[in-house]
Motif scaffolding. Structure first.
Motif, PDB file in Angstrom:
ATOM      1  N   ARG A 163       0.968  -1.258  -0.102  1.00  0.00           N
ATOM      2  CA  ARG A 163      -0.100   0.068   0.151  1.00  0.00           C
ATOM      3  C   ARG A 163       0.813   1.285   0.115  1.00  0.00           C
ATOM      4  NH1 ARG A 163      -1.366   3.636   3.939  1.00  0.00           N
ATOM      5  NH2 ARG A 163      -3.498   4.777   3.663  1.00  0.00           N
ATOM      6  N   LEU A 164       1.965   1.186   0.704  1.00  0.00           N
ATOM      7  CA  LEU A 164       2.798   2.362   0.908  1.00  0.00           C
ATOM      8  C   LEU A 164       3.436   2.563  -0.485  1.00  0.00           C
ATOM      9  CD1 LEU A 164       4.389   1.774   4.333  1.00  0.00           C
ATOM     10  CD2 LEU A 164       2.375   3.333   3.571  1.00  0.00           C
ATOM     11  N   TYR A 165       3.968   1.338  -1.275  1.00  0.00           N
ATOM     12  CA  TYR A 165       4.547   1.571  -2.335  1.00  0.00           C
ATOM     13  C   TYR A 165       3.722   1.999  -3.763  1.00  0.00           C
ATOM     14  CZ  TYR A 165       6.959  -0.253  -6.461  1.00  0.00           C
ATOM     15  OH  TYR A 165       7.839  -0.347  -7.607  1.00  0.00           O
ATOM     16  N   ALA A 166       2.555   1.505  -3.452  1.00  0.00           N
ATOM     17  CA  ALA A 166       1.515   1.971  -4.627  1.00  0.00           C
ATOM     18  C   ALA A 166       0.916   3.127  -4.612  1.00  0.00           C
ATOM     19  CB  ALA A 166       0.213   0.716  -4.348  1.00  0.00           C
ATOM     20  N   ILE A 167       1.217   4.099  -3.626  1.00  0.00           N
ATOM     21  CA  ILE A 167       0.788   5.457  -3.883  1.00  0.00           C
ATOM     22  C   ILE A 167       1.162   6.241  -4.898  1.00  0.00           C
ATOM     23  CG2 ILE A 167       0.637   7.656  -2.670  1.00  0.00           C
ATOM     24  CD1 ILE A 167       0.934   6.441   0.058  1.00  0.00           C
ATOM     25  N   GLY A 168       2.419   6.231  -5.121  1.00  0.00           N
ATOM     26  CA  GLY A 168       3.183   6.988  -6.358  1.00  0.00           C
ATOM     27  C   GLY A 168       2.553   6.423  -7.585  1.00  0.00           C
ATOM     28  N   PRO A 169       2.797   5.048  -7.753  1.00  0.00           N
ATOM     29  CA  PRO A 169       2.064   4.388  -9.232  1.00  0.00           C
ATOM     30  C   PRO A 169       0.565   4.754  -9.250  1.00  0.00           C
ATOM     31  CG  PRO A 169       3.623   2.835  -7.894  1.00  0.00           C
ATOM     32  CD  PRO A 169       3.314   3.926  -7.051  1.00  0.00           C
ATOM     33  N   VAL A 170      -0.364   4.669  -8.311  1.00  0.00           N
ATOM     34  CA  VAL A 170      -1.718   4.995  -8.295  1.00  0.00           C
ATOM     35  C   VAL A 170      -1.948   6.306  -8.962  1.00  0.00           C
ATOM     36  CG1 VAL A 170      -3.934   5.065  -7.197  1.00  0.00           C
ATOM     37  CG2 VAL A 170      -2.385   3.080  -6.926  1.00  0.00           C
ATOM     38  N   LEU A 171      -1.236   7.206  -8.320  1.00  0.00           N
ATOM     39  CA  LEU A 171      -1.492   8.841  -8.728  1.00  0.00           C
ATOM     40  C   LEU A 171      -1.002   8.831 -10.137  1.00  0.00           C
ATOM     41  CD1 LEU A 171      -0.223  10.580  -5.581  1.00  0.00           C
ATOM     42  CD2 LEU A 171      -2.392  10.228  -6.052  1.00  0.00           C
ATOM     43  N   SER A 172       0.079   8.245 -10.506  1.00  0.00           N
ATOM     44  CA  SER A 172       0.547   8.092 -11.816  1.00  0.00           C
ATOM     45  C   SER A 172      -0.461   7.648 -12.787  1.00  0.00           C
ATOM     46  CB  SER A 172       1.702   7.507 -11.980  1.00  0.00           C
ATOM     47  OG  SER A 172       2.096   7.485 -13.416  1.00  0.00           O
ATOM     48  N   ALA A 173      -1.171   6.313 -12.427  1.00  0.00           N
ATOM     49  CA  ALA A 173      -2.113   5.789 -13.125  1.00  0.00           C
ATOM     50  C   ALA A 173      -3.536   6.894 -13.390  1.00  0.00           C
ATOM     51  CB  ALA A 173      -2.660   4.357 -12.534  1.00  0.00           C
ATOM     52  N   VAL A 174      -3.806   7.505 -12.123  1.00  0.00           N
ATOM     53  CA  VAL A 174      -4.984   8.501 -12.111  1.00  0.00           C
ATOM     54  C   VAL A 174      -4.554   9.666 -13.088  1.00  0.00           C
ATOM     55  CG1 VAL A 174      -6.161  10.220 -10.781  1.00  0.00           C
ATOM     56  CG2 VAL A 174      -5.679   7.996 -10.150  1.00  0.00           C
ATOM     57  N   GLY A 175      -3.193  10.168 -13.247  1.00  0.00           N
ATOM     58  CA  GLY A 175      -2.914  10.952 -14.190  1.00  0.00           C
ATOM     59  C   GLY A 175      -2.909  10.444 -15.479  1.00  0.00           C
ATOM     60  N   TRP A 176      -2.748   9.288 -15.952  1.00  0.00           N
ATOM     61  CA  TRP A 176      -2.915   8.739 -17.311  1.00  0.00           C
ATOM     62  C   TRP A 176      -4.462   8.965 -17.585  1.00  0.00           C
ATOM     63  CZ3 TRP A 176      -5.751   5.202 -19.767  1.00  0.00           C
ATOM     64  CH2 TRP A 176      -5.475   4.475 -21.016  1.00  0.00           C
ATOM     65  N   GLY A 177      -5.410   8.503 -16.810  1.00  0.00           N
ATOM     66  CA  GLY A 177      -6.967   8.416 -17.054  1.00  0.00           C
ATOM     67  C   GLY A 177      -7.300   9.927 -17.487  1.00  0.00           C
ATOM     68  N   ALA A 178      -6.797  10.758 -16.324  1.00  0.00           N
ATOM     69  CA  ALA A 178      -7.215  12.040 -16.809  1.00  0.00           C
ATOM     70  C   ALA A 178      -6.628  13.020 -18.119  1.00  0.00           C
ATOM     71  CB  ALA A 178      -6.662  13.083 -15.591  1.00  0.00           C
ATOM     72  N   LEU A 179      -5.511  12.362 -18.516  1.00  0.00           N
ATOM     73  CA  LEU A 179      -4.719  12.646 -19.583  1.00  0.00           C
ATOM     74  C   LEU A 179      -5.350  12.285 -20.929  1.00  0.00           C
ATOM     75  CD1 LEU A 179      -2.409  14.544 -20.735  1.00  0.00           C
ATOM     76  CD2 LEU A 179      -0.870  12.655 -20.569  1.00  0.00           C
ATOM     77  N   TYR A 180      -5.691  11.073 -20.822  1.00  0.00           N
ATOM     78  CA  TYR A 180      -6.069  10.379 -22.170  1.00  0.00           C
ATOM     79  C   TYR A 180      -7.569   9.790 -22.330  1.00  0.00           C
ATOM     80  CZ  TYR A 180      -1.117  10.279 -23.270  1.00  0.00           C
ATOM     81  OH  TYR A 180       0.307  10.717 -23.380  1.00  0.00           O
ATOM     82  N   GLY A 181      -8.396  10.083 -21.136  1.00  0.00           N
ATOM     83  CA  GLY A 181      -9.660   9.515 -20.812  1.00  0.00           C
ATOM     84  C   GLY A 181     -10.674  10.068 -22.003  1.00  0.00           C
ATOM     85  N   TRP A 182     -10.157  11.169 -22.223  1.00  0.00           N
ATOM     86  CA  TRP A 182     -11.054  11.808 -23.410  1.00  0.00           C
ATOM     87  C   TRP A 182     -11.242  11.044 -24.722  1.00  0.00           C
ATOM     88  CZ3 TRP A 182      -8.638  13.055 -28.135  1.00  0.00           C
ATOM     89  CH2 TRP A 182      -7.315  13.190 -27.997  1.00  0.00           C
ATOM     90  N   VAL A 183     -10.247  10.191 -25.074  1.00  0.00           N
ATOM     91  CA  VAL A 183     -10.140   9.408 -26.297  1.00  0.00           C
ATOM     92  C   VAL A 183     -11.227   8.380 -26.291  1.00  0.00           C
ATOM     93  CG1 VAL A 183      -8.786   7.805 -27.806  1.00  0.00           C
ATOM     94  CG2 VAL A 183      -7.766   9.703 -26.379  1.00  0.00           C
ATOM     95  N   PRO A 184     -11.255   7.570 -25.113  1.00  0.00           N
ATOM     96  CA  PRO A 184     -12.448   6.672 -25.139  1.00  0.00           C
ATOM     97  C   PRO A 184     -13.880   7.257 -25.026  1.00  0.00           C
ATOM     98  CG  PRO A 184     -10.682   5.908 -23.515  1.00  0.00           C
ATOM     99  CD  PRO A 184     -10.212   7.063 -23.986  1.00  0.00           C
ATOM    100  N   GLY A 185     -13.848   8.421 -24.508  1.00  0.00           N
ATOM    101  CA  GLY A 185     -15.041   9.111 -24.427  1.00  0.00           C
ATOM    102  C   GLY A 185     -15.425   9.607 -25.579  1.00  0.00           C
TER     103      GLY A 185
END
Length: 356
Positions: free
Chosen positions: A303-325
């Motif tokens: 859980r402690l290790y995953a904080i950074g990667p999860v935030l990065s993944a959220v950034g991916w969705g915010a950056l490219y989520g308009w494409v599937p939309g």
């Protein structure tokens, strides 16, 4: 009357987001309650914390961008008179998330000379602050969304709303195509990231560092600098994450499409699929990280290790989520036009005889 209610609801969205943003910052400023807030938001964005060395400028800039952007983006789905209330709520939630990400990025770009000393870190600082703000909105944005729909009221649904909503077949096809696009994009981003980082290894140190920050910003991945490793377990974990993203987008996209309408709800459809991509990205990251639990000493340490990667993944969705939309909207419009063309009555080619 509808315009007045829509404007009031959009203003309520921005105002509620502003209050929550400042409230979280005030609570975080208190040492006695900081530990509780860190569980809620492990990495608070710049401008959220009032006394973190950024002065009044960071707070004013962040709340200004957040309030205005949330109101303007939320106005698009709030204008829909044919989509269901649930669709509008999730769409406004997505609007708050995008507004928070914009506020985080804008604040970081303006204040970055006072925070970092190397200009090459501008991209990384802006990206990091944007995804931290997006994470906050992912957990909090439902409150402004509910307030906005309550302010708009129940009497704004058009009489022909049910007849203009998307059918089961169209919703299923659109959700499947959008989910496939999201999963493929997740995998493709990891492959491009790996290739780019390998190419930058041969570039000069100064130039390579700057380009590396650009790659990290535009091609965020969820598990370190090279998601597609040489071990088969790494590739399998990443593929599982892409599959999770696909499933989340398909399920949420199908449910939303059944309550959305075209025309009369295009913005709501795009925003909700965009939001579903952000949620699916976080879930995909969590699944991709599960194989590392044993290596880091169990799920508690993971859980402690995953904080950074999860935030990065959220950034991916915010950056490219308009494409599937946009893909979902395009599929819905194409299928709707085909269905409308088939439903048109065929005119008689022979004129009827005149009555004697």
């Amino acid at each position: 009357m509808l315009r007045n209610r829509t404007a009031a609801a959009a203003g309520a969205t921005g105002g509620t987001a502003l209050v929550l943003w400042l409230l979280c910052g005030l609570i975080f400023d208190r040492p006695s309650s900081r530990s509780l807030v860190e569980v809620y938001s492990p990495a608070p964005p710049v401008g959220w914390v009032l006394g973190a060395g950024f002065g009044t400028a960071g707070t004013v800039l962040s709340v200004l961008v957040l309030t205005v952007a949330a109101a303007l983006i939320a106005c698009l789905p709030l204008r829909s008179t044919r989509s269901t209330r649930a669709v509008v709520v999730v769409a406004v939630w997505g609007a708050v998330l995008l507004a928070a990400a914009l506020a985080g990025a804008a604040t970081a770009l303006v204040l970055q000379p006072d925070v970092v000393f190397d200009g090459s870190l501008t991209w990384a600082f802006a990206r990091g602050n944007a995804v931290r703000a997006a994470w906050w909105a992912l957990l909090t944005g439902w409150v402004p969304a509910l307030v906005a729909v309550a302010v708009r009221g129940r009497g704004d649904v058009a009489d022909d709303a049910a007849g203009s909503r998307i059918g089961v077949r169209t919703a299923t096809i659109a959700a499947l195509v959008a989910g496939a696009a999201g999963g493929a994009g997740w995998w493709l981003t990891g492959a491009l990231h790996q290739w780019a980082m390998g190419e930058l290894a041969t570039v000069r140190r100064e130039t390579g560092r700057t380009l590396e920050q650009v790659v990290q910003a535009l091609l965020p991945v969820s598990r370190g600098s090279s998601m597609l490793g040489t071990e088969s377990s790494d590739v399998a974990a990443f593929a599982a994450g892409a599959a999770v993203l696909l499933v989340v987008v398909v399920l949420v996209g199908w449910g939303v499409a059944r309550g959305a309408a075209v025309p009369g709800g295009r913005a709501a459809l795009v925003l909700v699929v965009w939001f579903a991509t952000v949620v699916g990205s976080a879930a995909a990251c969590a699944v991709a990280l599960l194989p590392l639990a044993e290596a880091v000493g169990g799920l508690a340490n993971l859980r402690l290790y995953a904080i950074g990667p999860v935030l990065s993944a959220v950034g991916w969705g915010a950056l490219y989520g308009w494409v599937p939309g946009l893909i979902a909207l395009l599929v819905v419009r194409v299928l709707a036009r085909r269905a409308g063309a088939k439903a048109e009555p065929v005119r008689d080619l022979v004129e009827p005889h005149a009555a004697p």
